[in-house]
Write a protein that holds these residues in place. Structure first.
Motif, PDB file in Angstrom:
ATOM      1  N   ARG A 140       0.794  -1.289   0.026  1.00  0.00           N
ATOM      2  CA  ARG A 140       0.054   0.077  -0.049  1.00  0.00           C
ATOM      3  C   ARG A 140       0.762   1.260  -0.005  1.00  0.00           C
ATOM      4  NH1 ARG A 140      -2.452  -3.790   2.754  1.00  0.00           N
ATOM      5  NH2 ARG A 140      -4.443  -4.189   2.435  1.00  0.00           N
ATOM      6  N   GLY A 141       2.161   1.350   0.114  1.00  0.00           N
ATOM      7  CA  GLY A 141       3.115   2.305   0.425  1.00  0.00           C
ATOM      8  C   GLY A 141       2.872   3.218  -0.688  1.00  0.00           C
ATOM      9  N   LEU A 142       3.199   2.793  -1.971  1.00  0.00           N
ATOM     10  CA  LEU A 142       3.243   3.715  -3.245  1.00  0.00           C
ATOM     11  C   LEU A 142       1.763   4.274  -3.366  1.00  0.00           C
ATOM     12  CD1 LEU A 142       5.917   2.264  -5.590  1.00  0.00           C
ATOM     13  CD2 LEU A 142       6.065   4.575  -4.014  1.00  0.00           C
ATOM     14  N   MET A 143       0.704   3.466  -3.248  1.00  0.00           N
ATOM     15  CA  MET A 143      -0.720   4.025  -3.167  1.00  0.00           C
ATOM     16  C   MET A 143      -1.016   5.174  -2.514  1.00  0.00           C
ATOM     17  SD  MET A 143      -1.760   2.422  -5.881  1.00  0.00           S
ATOM     18  CE  MET A 143      -3.438   3.368  -6.017  1.00  0.00           C
ATOM     19  N   LEU A 144      -0.272   5.071  -1.068  1.00  0.00           N
ATOM     20  CA  LEU A 144      -0.626   6.253  -0.326  1.00  0.00           C
ATOM     21  C   LEU A 144       0.243   7.478  -0.643  1.00  0.00           C
ATOM     22  CD1 LEU A 144      -0.104   4.237   3.085  1.00  0.00           C
ATOM     23  CD2 LEU A 144      -2.186   5.420   2.331  1.00  0.00           C
ATOM     24  N   VAL A 145       1.451   7.342  -1.102  1.00  0.00           N
ATOM     25  CA  VAL A 145       2.216   8.353  -1.850  1.00  0.00           C
ATOM     26  C   VAL A 145       1.280   8.978  -3.046  1.00  0.00           C
ATOM     27  CG1 VAL A 145       4.428   8.941  -2.892  1.00  0.00           C
ATOM     28  CG2 VAL A 145       4.279   7.331  -0.843  1.00  0.00           C
ATOM     29  N   HIS A 146       0.802   8.256  -3.714  1.00  0.00           N
ATOM     30  CA  HIS A 146       0.171   8.419  -4.975  1.00  0.00           C
ATOM     31  C   HIS A 146      -0.922   9.236  -4.581  1.00  0.00           C
ATOM     32  CE1 HIS A 146      -1.393   8.528  -9.173  1.00  0.00           C
ATOM     33  NE2 HIS A 146      -2.361   8.048  -8.618  1.00  0.00           N
ATOM     34  N   SER A 147      -1.751   8.976  -3.372  1.00  0.00           N
ATOM     35  CA  SER A 147      -3.086   9.465  -2.778  1.00  0.00           C
ATOM     36  C   SER A 147      -2.754  10.555  -2.145  1.00  0.00           C
ATOM     37  CB  SER A 147      -3.915   8.432  -2.145  1.00  0.00           C
ATOM     38  OG  SER A 147      -4.278   7.220  -2.954  1.00  0.00           O
ATOM     39  N   LEU A 148      -1.758  10.701  -1.378  1.00  0.00           N
ATOM     40  CA  LEU A 148      -1.649  11.611  -0.643  1.00  0.00           C
ATOM     41  C   LEU A 148      -0.747  13.142  -1.021  1.00  0.00           C
ATOM     42  CD1 LEU A 148      -1.873   9.739   2.830  1.00  0.00           C
ATOM     43  CD2 LEU A 148      -3.781  11.023   1.763  1.00  0.00           C
ATOM     44  N   ALA A 149       0.202  12.799  -1.588  1.00  0.00           N
ATOM     45  CA  ALA A 149       1.165  13.480  -2.184  1.00  0.00           C
ATOM     46  C   ALA A 149       0.738  14.793  -3.202  1.00  0.00           C
ATOM     47  CB  ALA A 149       2.551  12.925  -2.630  1.00  0.00           C
ATOM     48  N   ASP A 150       1.355  15.883  -3.208  1.00  0.00           N
ATOM     49  CA  ASP A 150       0.894  16.963  -4.131  1.00  0.00           C
ATOM     50  C   ASP A 150       1.404  16.663  -5.570  1.00  0.00           C
ATOM     51  OD1 ASP A 150      -1.096  18.254  -2.430  1.00  0.00           O
ATOM     52  OD2 ASP A 150       0.772  19.269  -1.303  1.00  0.00           O
ATOM     53  N   ALA A 151       2.767  15.958  -5.276  1.00  0.00           N
ATOM     54  CA  ALA A 151       3.372  15.313  -6.512  1.00  0.00           C
ATOM     55  C   ALA A 151       4.285  14.462  -5.983  1.00  0.00           C
ATOM     56  CB  ALA A 151       4.103  16.649  -7.094  1.00  0.00           C
ATOM     57  N   TRP A 152       4.781  13.457  -7.026  1.00  0.00           N
ATOM     58  CA  TRP A 152       5.733  12.659  -6.605  1.00  0.00           C
ATOM     59  C   TRP A 152       6.426  11.880  -7.745  1.00  0.00           C
ATOM     60  CZ3 TRP A 152       5.932   6.989  -7.002  1.00  0.00           C
ATOM     61  CH2 TRP A 152       4.728   6.599  -7.865  1.00  0.00           C
ATOM     62  N   GLY A 153       7.390  11.206  -7.900  1.00  0.00           N
ATOM     63  CA  GLY A 153       8.114  10.563  -9.066  1.00  0.00           C
ATOM     64  C   GLY A 153       9.197   9.658  -8.616  1.00  0.00           C
ATOM     65  N   VAL A 154       9.865   9.247  -9.844  1.00  0.00           N
ATOM     66  CA  VAL A 154      11.245   8.306  -9.644  1.00  0.00           C
ATOM     67  C   VAL A 154      12.139   9.095 -10.505  1.00  0.00           C
ATOM     68  CG1 VAL A 154      12.073   6.290  -9.694  1.00  0.00           C
ATOM     69  CG2 VAL A 154       9.562   6.321  -9.007  1.00  0.00           C
ATOM     70  N   ARG A 155      13.325   9.210 -10.135  1.00  0.00           N
ATOM     71  CA  ARG A 155      14.491   9.593 -10.844  1.00  0.00           C
ATOM     72  C   ARG A 155      15.551   8.730 -10.639  1.00  0.00           C
ATOM     73  NH1 ARG A 155      15.360  14.349  -8.354  1.00  0.00           N
ATOM     74  NH2 ARG A 155      17.188  13.544  -7.231  1.00  0.00           N
ATOM     75  N   ALA A 156      15.839   8.466 -12.053  1.00  0.00           N
ATOM     76  CA  ALA A 156      17.078   7.300 -12.053  1.00  0.00           C
ATOM     77  C   ALA A 156      18.194   8.124 -12.009  1.00  0.00           C
ATOM     78  CB  ALA A 156      17.156   6.515 -13.567  1.00  0.00           C
ATOM     79  N   HIS A 157      19.410   7.355 -11.646  1.00  0.00           N
ATOM     80  CA  HIS A 157      20.900   7.656 -11.145  1.00  0.00           C
ATOM     81  C   HIS A 157      21.529   6.495 -11.987  1.00  0.00           C
ATOM     82  CE1 HIS A 157      19.685  10.703  -8.427  1.00  0.00           C
ATOM     83  NE2 HIS A 157      18.930   9.928  -7.867  1.00  0.00           N
TER      84      HIS A 157
END
Length: 160
Positions: free
Chosen positions: A128-145
């Motif tokens: 459920r972790g990323l679903m919470l981030v997706h639902s509650l954050a104003d913005a989110w994402g992933v950046r590769a290094h």
């Protein structure tokens, strides 16, 4: 960049290892390194973030920030082997400690990108972790290094 102990802890007032409050170009920040498998230290991440955000945002926003940071750190420690590095930064300017935009980044050293699960069983204890981030954050994402990735989220303080 000016570094200061994040908070006093341990014997004789020594700063807690690995937690550093930073005054960055963007504003007040918290930086914390965690070794792989250090799930017991997720509570320390929450405490450091709570200290950084003690006067920030509308009621409830600090709780959301702690929850989402905990989820990202836990994911990094559970699903990768190389540990993680958390950075939490408030926007720059005189009002940042009260109403600045919060950005939390968790860098790990695994190249596979996380994806939110569309369906999670009701009996399951994870997923459920990323679903919470997706639902509650104003913005989110992933950046590769070159080695690994950074999963990040942003929250507005929602001050009047």
């Amino acid at each position: 960049m000016k570094r200061q102990p994040a908070h006093r802890g341990g014997a004789a007032g020594r700063p807690e290892a690995g937690a550093v409050a930073i005054e960055s170009e963007r504003g007040p920040a918290l930086s914390k390194r965690l070794r792989g498998g250090e799930l017991s230290r997720v509570a320390e991440v929450r405490a450091g973030l709570r200290e950084l955000l003690r006067h920030w945002g509308e009621p409830g926003r600090r709780d959301v920030a702690e929850l989402l940071a905990s989820e990202l750190v836990t994911n990094a420690l559970v699903h990768t082997d190389g540990g993680a590095h958390l950075t939490a930064t408030l926007g720059a300017g005189p009002g940042a400690l009260l109403c600045g935009r919060l950005r939390v980044e968790v860098r790990d050293f695994a190249s596979r990108h996380p994806t939110p699960r569309v369906q999670v069983s009701e009996e399951g204890t994870s997923g459920r972790g990323l679903m919470l981030v997706h639902s509650l954050a104003d913005a989110w994402g992933v950046r590769a290094h070159g080695v690994g990735k950074t999963v990040w989220f942003e929250l507005d303080a929602r001050c009047g």
